[in-house]
Each structure stands twice: as C-alpha cells, then as structure tokens.
Design an enzyme around this catalytic site. Structure first.
Site, PDB file in Angstrom:
ATOM      1  N   GLU A 199       0.833  -1.208   0.000  1.00  0.00           N
ATOM      2  CA  GLU A 199       0.000   0.000   0.000  1.00  0.00           C
ATOM      3  C   GLU A 199       0.870   1.262   0.000  1.00  0.00           C
ATOM      4  O   GLU A 199       0.897   2.033   0.956  1.00  0.00           O
ATOM      5  CB  GLU A 199      -0.994  -0.016   1.165  1.00  0.00           C
ATOM      6  CG  GLU A 199      -2.069  -1.077   0.987  1.00  0.00           C
ATOM      7  CD  GLU A 199      -3.239  -0.939   1.937  1.00  0.00           C
ATOM      8  OE1 GLU A 199      -4.358  -1.348   1.553  1.00  0.00           O
ATOM      9  OE2 GLU A 199      -3.065  -0.435   3.069  1.00  0.00           O
TER      10      GLU A 199
ATOM     11  N   GLU B  85      -5.985  -7.180  -2.213  1.00  0.00           N
ATOM     12  CA  GLU B  85      -6.623  -7.275  -0.900  1.00  0.00           C
ATOM     13  C   GLU B  85      -8.105  -6.981  -1.051  1.00  0.00           C
ATOM     14  O   GLU B  85      -8.487  -5.979  -1.671  1.00  0.00           O
ATOM     15  CB  GLU B  85      -6.035  -6.267   0.093  1.00  0.00           C
ATOM     16  CG  GLU B  85      -4.652  -6.574   0.583  1.00  0.00           C
ATOM     17  CD  GLU B  85      -4.231  -5.620   1.699  1.00  0.00           C
ATOM     18  OE1 GLU B  85      -5.120  -5.085   2.404  1.00  0.00           O
ATOM     19  OE2 GLU B  85      -3.023  -5.412   1.849  1.00  0.00           O
TER      20      GLU B  85
END
Length: 357
Positions: free
Chosen positions: A143, A245
């Site tokens: 991320e 995810e």
C-alpha cells in the site's frame, strides 16, 4: 496467466499454533486441502524484517518474519499453488498511514538506504531460491500510496521514493527475470490518486508488471467505481491489474476473543447484506468486475486473511507491536467475521461461489 483465485493467509501459523482447526462438511482437514478443493490457486504472504522488540518480545499479527514465511511457503509449493511475496520493508504493519523503517535501518538514508533495500531484497529471494521456494510474483512494498521507508521515501519526496522502489525492483530482477513485480496502492476506487501516483512512477522510469489494488467496499466505494478505475489504469499504463486485498463480512456478530472492525454500520455503507449469502454475492460480483476489465487485463484477486479464526491469544498486535507503530487501540482478532471460515473453522458458502466462478 490463469485467473487468480488467491488468499492471503499470513496469520495461519499463529492460528494453528494456538489450536485453530479447519473443517469442510464437518471433516477436519489441512486448510490448504480445503482451499485447493475450492479452486484456490495462489497464496500471498507478507514479510516483515524483524517483528520483535529489542527484548525479543513478538509484535504479533502472525509473526511474519523470514522463518515463518519459509514455513508457509513450503506448504504453498507442496500444494502446487502460485506464491506471491509481499515485502513490507518494515518490522510490522505498513499502510498509507504508517511506513516505519526497520529498527536496524533507522540511521540509514540516501545511497546507504537504497543499497540496503537492494541487498535485503536480493538476499531474501536468493535464500528462498536456495530452498526451492521462489515466488511467482513479488510486491515491492505494501500500500505505497504515501510512499514507504519514511521519512526518506514519503510520496512528497517522490523522486527519492521512486529511487528506493527501483532498487527493490532491480534486486528482484537480478535474482530472476521471471518474477512479476506488483506495485500496490490502497483504495481501488480512487482514480485520481492512481493516475497521479502511476504518472509519477512512469515519469521516473519505474519498471513493473502489475498494478495491485486494495478494495474494501465499506471503505472504498462501489464496484462500479472499482471497475472504472481498473479499466482506466490498465489501459493508461498498459498493465494488468489484480485486487490484491479484499474482504467482506458474513456476519456482524462479534466473539469473546475478537475486537472486530466489520460492523452493521459499515455493512450499511455497501450494497451487500452482512450474511453468508451477502458475502457470497459480494465475491461473485467482484470476480465478474475483475474479469470485465478491458483487454483481459483483470487477472484476479487475493482475499485478505480468510483463515484468521478467533482462537484465544491470536492478535493483530501485542502491546509491544502497538508501541512500535504508536497505536493505542486494543489487541485481539479484528477480522474473524470477514473470514471465509466461521468462528469454529467451518468453510463458508463464499468458497463455493469462488470455486464455481
């Protein structure tokens, strides 16, 4: 590349060590056997540098150091699944709100830090290669929306951040040109953010293969917005996309061993009921949207922590881990009502929806 039906089961060793067991149709089985039965073909594992404090107290969250990664990777290879390694470049959790340098690297900056990123990445992959555990894909960072290895690699200093990123990518490629590189950002619905970030990466000559997105419908937006973004960025940059995810709850009930994130209030922000059927419908619709991406550039998904059962003692973070990242919230299992197994370890219907897609 086959359509990826993947799982991130990085918590698994901790869950099993604390007594967690898994069942399908009432029969106890190894979780890998169950996942294979439901056509899961890829596993993603996070890797932390040193998830222990100076007194060797564990930070929790699965304890995903190199030894834990090896133990789980051996099971991935044994079951003939693809292996995706997610290198966090930190001693514990990283995301857009925190990207803490490993303790051992705290005093490094500039060229020294770049060289450490290169040598660490290369050595990890060489050691995996020696064991016959080479990953098929590697995430260089997790991320990376706001960068990594702060403060050096903050997105506000994007030139330095991209230099660090390129060192990690170069190390992967120097070990094997066959490994696909994933660059992963959060909020898969935020098209403006993806364009801005990957425009910068393109201008800096970052060499990667796949754009990874996080997508949680209660935090990020609608499936329409996700599909629009995947179509735009895959076309704009000529890259495949993977939702690396995702998750949705099968209930809003809690558990004595859990302090869970998913709630009725979050469920009400989505188009899906917080039930077993609602979870199944979410997965079917998500897979359809990924497959709809133009030019067959939607390559699949990884469900985040589907096997994180609420066994006593399993925690996203110990006290020591929370001190490391400066978090004052409670420990415990924050995810069990979004798993693909119920609180007792029984496989849920969403797995059938994945298999039948």
């Amino acid at each position: 590349m086959d359509f990826i039906k993947g799982m991130d089961i990085s918590m698994l060793k901790e869950v099993e060590d604390l007594g967690g067991k898994f069942y399908d149709d009432g029969i106890e089985l190894d979780v890998f056997q169950i996942l294979k039965k439901y056509s899961i073909n890829a596993i993603r594992l996070r890797l932390w540098h040193d998830p222990f404090d100076w007194a060797l107290n564990p930070y929790g969250g699965g304890g995903n150091d190199f030894n834990t990664t090896v133990e789980l990777a051996e099971r991935i290879i044994k079951h003939k699944m693809s292996f995706v390694l997610n290198i966090h470049y930190s001693d514990f959790w990283t995301d857009p709100g925190k990207q803490i340098k490993p303790k051992a690297w705290e005093k490094l900056s500039g060229i020294e830090l770049e060289n450490k990123v290169y040598s660490y990445t290369r050595n990890i992959l060489r050691n995996l290669k020696m064991r016959g555990l080479m990953p098929d894909m590697v995430q260089v960072g997790n991320e990376l929306t706001n960068g990594f290895l702060w403060p050096d690699g903050k997105i506000s200093n994007h030139g330095a951040m991209m230099s660090l990123l390129k060192k990690g990518i170069s190390a992967v490629k120097d070990v094997s040109n066959d490994i696909k590189i994933i660059i992963h950002l959060d909020n898969g619905c935020d098209n403006a953010m993806y364009r801005d970030w990957f425009d910068k990466a393109q201008n800096e000559g970052v060499d990667y293969d796949i754009i990874g997105l996080s997508y949680y419908p209660y935090w990020n937006g609608t499936l329409d917005e996700l599909e629009d973004n995947m179509n735009d960025i895959s076309d704009r940059y000529g890259k495949n996309v993977i939702v690396v995810e995702t998750a949705y709850g099968f209930t809003t009930e809690t558990h004595p061993n859990a302090n869970m994130i998913f709630s009725k209030e979050l469920a009400d922000m989505t188009a899906f009921e917080p039930t077993r059927l609602g979870q199944s419908m979410f997965m079917t619709q998500l897979m359809n949207r990924i497959r709809n991406v133009k030019n067959q550039r939607g390559k699949g998904f990884f469900y985040w922590e589907p096997a994180w059962l609420p066994v006593e003692g399993s925690t996203w973070s110990t006290i020591e881990g929370r001190k490391y990242i400066g978090d004052v919230s409670e420990g415990g299992n924050s995810w069990a009502n979004q798993a693909l197994f119920d609180f007792n370890g029984n496989a849920l219907p969403a797995l059938k929806s994945i298999r039948d897609f």
